[in-house]
Design an enzyme around this catalytic site. Structure first.
Site, PDB file in Angstrom:
ATOM      1  N   ASN A 189     -29.159 -43.948  31.580  1.00  0.00           N
ATOM      2  CA  ASN A 189     -28.267 -43.465  30.533  1.00  0.00           C
ATOM      3  C   ASN A 189     -26.878 -44.028  30.824  1.00  0.00           C
ATOM      4  O   ASN A 189     -26.207 -43.573  31.750  1.00  0.00           O
ATOM      5  CB  ASN A 189     -28.268 -41.923  30.552  1.00  0.00           C
ATOM      6  CG  ASN A 189     -27.288 -41.344  29.545  1.00  0.00           C
ATOM      7  OD1 ASN A 189     -26.665 -42.057  28.764  1.00  0.00           O
ATOM      8  ND2 ASN A 189     -27.135 -40.018  29.572  1.00  0.00           N
TER       9      ASN A 189
ATOM     10  N   LYS B  73     -24.261 -43.819  29.115  1.00  0.00           N
ATOM     11  CA  LYS B  73     -23.195 -42.962  28.576  1.00  0.00           C
ATOM     12  C   LYS B  73     -22.155 -43.827  27.853  1.00  0.00           C
ATOM     13  O   LYS B  73     -22.511 -44.849  27.264  1.00  0.00           O
ATOM     14  CB  LYS B  73     -22.604 -42.100  29.685  1.00  0.00           C
ATOM     15  CG  LYS B  73     -23.696 -41.309  30.424  1.00  0.00           C
ATOM     16  CD  LYS B  73     -23.191 -40.242  31.326  1.00  0.00           C
ATOM     17  CE  LYS B  73     -24.370 -39.531  31.988  1.00  0.00           C
ATOM     18  NZ  LYS B  73     -23.994 -38.459  32.868  1.00  0.00           N
TER      19      LYS B  73
ATOM     20  N   HIS C 281     -28.418 -33.611  25.727  1.00  0.00           N
ATOM     21  CA  HIS C 281     -27.817 -33.866  27.045  1.00  0.00           C
ATOM     22  C   HIS C 281     -26.731 -32.819  27.284  1.00  0.00           C
ATOM     23  O   HIS C 281     -26.041 -32.404  26.338  1.00  0.00           O
ATOM     24  CB  HIS C 281     -27.236 -35.283  27.083  1.00  0.00           C
ATOM     25  CG  HIS C 281     -26.835 -35.693  28.464  1.00  0.00           C
ATOM     26  ND1 HIS C 281     -25.667 -35.259  29.041  1.00  0.00           N
ATOM     27  CD2 HIS C 281     -27.463 -36.453  29.388  1.00  0.00           C
ATOM     28  CE1 HIS C 281     -25.591 -35.755  30.274  1.00  0.00           C
ATOM     29  NE2 HIS C 281     -26.678 -36.480  30.508  1.00  0.00           N
TER      30      HIS C 281
ATOM     31  N   GLU D 108     -23.868 -33.045  28.342  1.00  0.00           N
ATOM     32  CA  GLU D 108     -22.545 -33.460  27.856  1.00  0.00           C
ATOM     33  C   GLU D 108     -22.431 -33.212  26.348  1.00  0.00           C
ATOM     34  O   GLU D 108     -21.360 -32.895  25.843  1.00  0.00           O
ATOM     35  CB  GLU D 108     -22.286 -34.930  28.235  1.00  0.00           C
ATOM     36  CG  GLU D 108     -21.966 -35.053  29.717  1.00  0.00           C
ATOM     37  CD  GLU D 108     -22.435 -36.345  30.374  1.00  0.00           C
ATOM     38  OE1 GLU D 108     -22.674 -37.331  29.681  1.00  0.00           O
ATOM     39  OE2 GLU D 108     -22.562 -36.337  31.621  1.00  0.00           O
TER      40      GLU D 108
ATOM     41  N   GLU E  50     -31.988 -31.632  33.989  1.00  0.00           N
ATOM     42  CA  GLU E  50     -30.742 -32.179  34.530  1.00  0.00           C
ATOM     43  C   GLU E  50     -29.791 -31.026  34.832  1.00  0.00           C
ATOM     44  O   GLU E  50     -29.042 -30.580  33.945  1.00  0.00           O
ATOM     45  CB  GLU E  50     -30.087 -33.119  33.517  1.00  0.00           C
ATOM     46  CG  GLU E  50     -30.872 -34.363  33.216  1.00  0.00           C
ATOM     47  CD  GLU E  50     -29.954 -35.519  32.831  1.00  0.00           C
ATOM     48  OE1 GLU E  50     -30.028 -36.552  33.478  1.00  0.00           O
ATOM     49  OE2 GLU E  50     -29.154 -35.370  31.891  1.00  0.00           O
TER      50      GLU E  50
ATOM     51  N   GLY F 219     -23.181 -36.397  37.876  1.00  0.00           N
ATOM     52  CA  GLY F 219     -21.922 -37.093  38.176  1.00  0.00           C
ATOM     53  C   GLY F 219     -21.151 -36.508  39.340  1.00  0.00           C
ATOM     54  O   GLY F 219     -19.970 -36.809  39.528  1.00  0.00           O
TER      55      GLY F 219
ATOM     56  N   SER G 202     -27.215 -37.381  39.605  1.00  0.00           N
ATOM     57  CA  SER G 202     -26.787 -38.085  40.822  1.00  0.00           C
ATOM     58  C   SER G 202     -27.911 -38.827  41.548  1.00  0.00           C
ATOM     59  O   SER G 202     -27.901 -38.919  42.776  1.00  0.00           O
ATOM     60  CB  SER G 202     -26.089 -37.113  41.783  1.00  0.00           C
ATOM     61  OG  SER G 202     -24.885 -36.648  41.221  1.00  0.00           O
TER      62      SER G 202
HETATM   63  P1  13P Z   1     -25.529 -39.178  36.984  1.00  0.00           P
HETATM   64  O1  13P Z   1     -26.726 -39.927  37.492  1.00  0.00           O
HETATM   65  O2  13P Z   1     -24.309 -40.034  36.879  1.00  0.00           O
HETATM   66  O3  13P Z   1     -25.308 -37.918  37.765  1.00  0.00           O
HETATM   67  O4  13P Z   1     -25.861 -38.725  35.486  1.00  0.00           O
HETATM   68  C1  13P Z   1     -27.076 -38.139  35.219  1.00  0.00           C
HETATM   69  C2  13P Z   1     -27.218 -38.014  33.759  1.00  0.00           C
HETATM   70  O5  13P Z   1     -26.510 -37.271  33.127  1.00  0.00           O
HETATM   71  C3  13P Z   1     -28.250 -38.837  33.096  1.00  0.00           C
HETATM   72  O6  13P Z   1     -28.445 -38.450  31.786  1.00  0.00           O
END
Ligand code: 13P
Length: 255
Positions: free
Chosen positions: A10, A12, A95, A97, A167, A173, A213
């Site tokens: 992803n 982002k 997600h 976010e 997740e 992150g 992560s």
């Molecule tokens: P990270 O791997 O940067 O923690 O992000 C995970 C994520 O949100 C994948 O959708």
């Protein structure tokens, strides 16, 4: 049940069009063609068309990070499933976010999962608890209630084709990866809920992913997790060597 492993990146909102083109060129060279796992990258909307053109004939598929909940109409700034159709195999919905920054409710996520499925694009339904909820020992309750509500417009057959990504928000992150034991336990709960709602066949078919992560080093620890079929990778998917190493470390092992 033979569930194909999957590793999704992803990206982002991190890359420009030229940057994503460069990353794709590198990934095409670096991701092992021998891999038995499915490999998917999820660029931003503006990169999807060029990514799908550049990845034609390769073993890397394209996914979207989001989709509009409506099919068509006066929704300025939104991107519809009809626009994505033909260019993506997967759409990430719900997600954290999207849920936490853009206020997407389970109701909206359920509509997005439904619209993707109605157009034969597999939704990747994301669920996960916040740090606060984890500290209050609410992880299981939160994750399962998000899941049940987000799947509510899908039939059992459609759930079997969908992907569910666990997740935990506190692991995204932050560099704080959830242990594979803990993630496996949640994946077991997820499969248990699907079984109670849709039966054993569906729960044995749906693929459950872990995200948060993940790095090439930590990816190895998920290989033995019986109920985890894939990884949803954020930051580490922006580095071609790291992402290719995750594919090698995690994807090569047969179940
Ligand atoms: P990270 O791997 O940067 O923690 O992000 C995970 C994520 O949100 C994948 O959708």
């Amino acid at each position: 049940m033979n569930r194909k492993k999957i590793i999704m990146g992803n990206w982002k909102m991190n890359l420009t069009v030229p940057e994503s083109t460069i990353l794709i060129q590198k990934l095409k060279k670096e991701v092992p063609v021998s891999t038995k796992a499915e490999v998917v990258v999820c660029p931003t909307f503006i990169d999807i068309y060029s990514a799908s053109e550049e990845l034609k004939g390769s073993n890397i598929k394209v996914g979207a990070q989001n989709v509009a909940e409506e099919e068509k109409g006066a929704y300025t700034g939104e991107v519809s499933v009809l626009a994505l159709k033909g260019f993506v195999d997967y759409i990430i919905v719900g997600h954290s976010e999207r849920r936490n920054i853009f206020g997407e409710s389970d109701k909206i996520v359920a509509k997005k999962a439904e619209i993707a499925m109605r157009h034969d694009i597999r939704p990747v339904i994301c669920v996960g608890e916040t740090l606060h909820e984890r500290e209050d020992k609410l992880s299981k309750v939160v994750v399962l209630s998000q899941l049940e509500a987000s799947c509510k417009h899908l039939t059992g057959e459609e759930i079997a084709e969908s992907l569910i990504a666990y997740e935990p928000v506190w692991a995204i992150g932050t560099g704080q990866v959830c242990s594979s034991e803990e993630a496996e336990k949640m994946a077991e709960h997820i499969r248990g809920l699907i079984k109670s709602l849709y039966g054993e066949k569906v729960s044995g078919s749906v693929r459950v992913l872990y995200g948060g992560s993940v790095t090439s080093a930590s990816s190895k620890s998920f290989r033995k997790s019986k109920n985890i079929d894939g990884l949803l990778v954020g930051g580490a998917s922006l580095n071609h060597q790291e992402f290719a190493a995750i594919v090698k470390n995690y994807g090569e092992k047969k179940k």
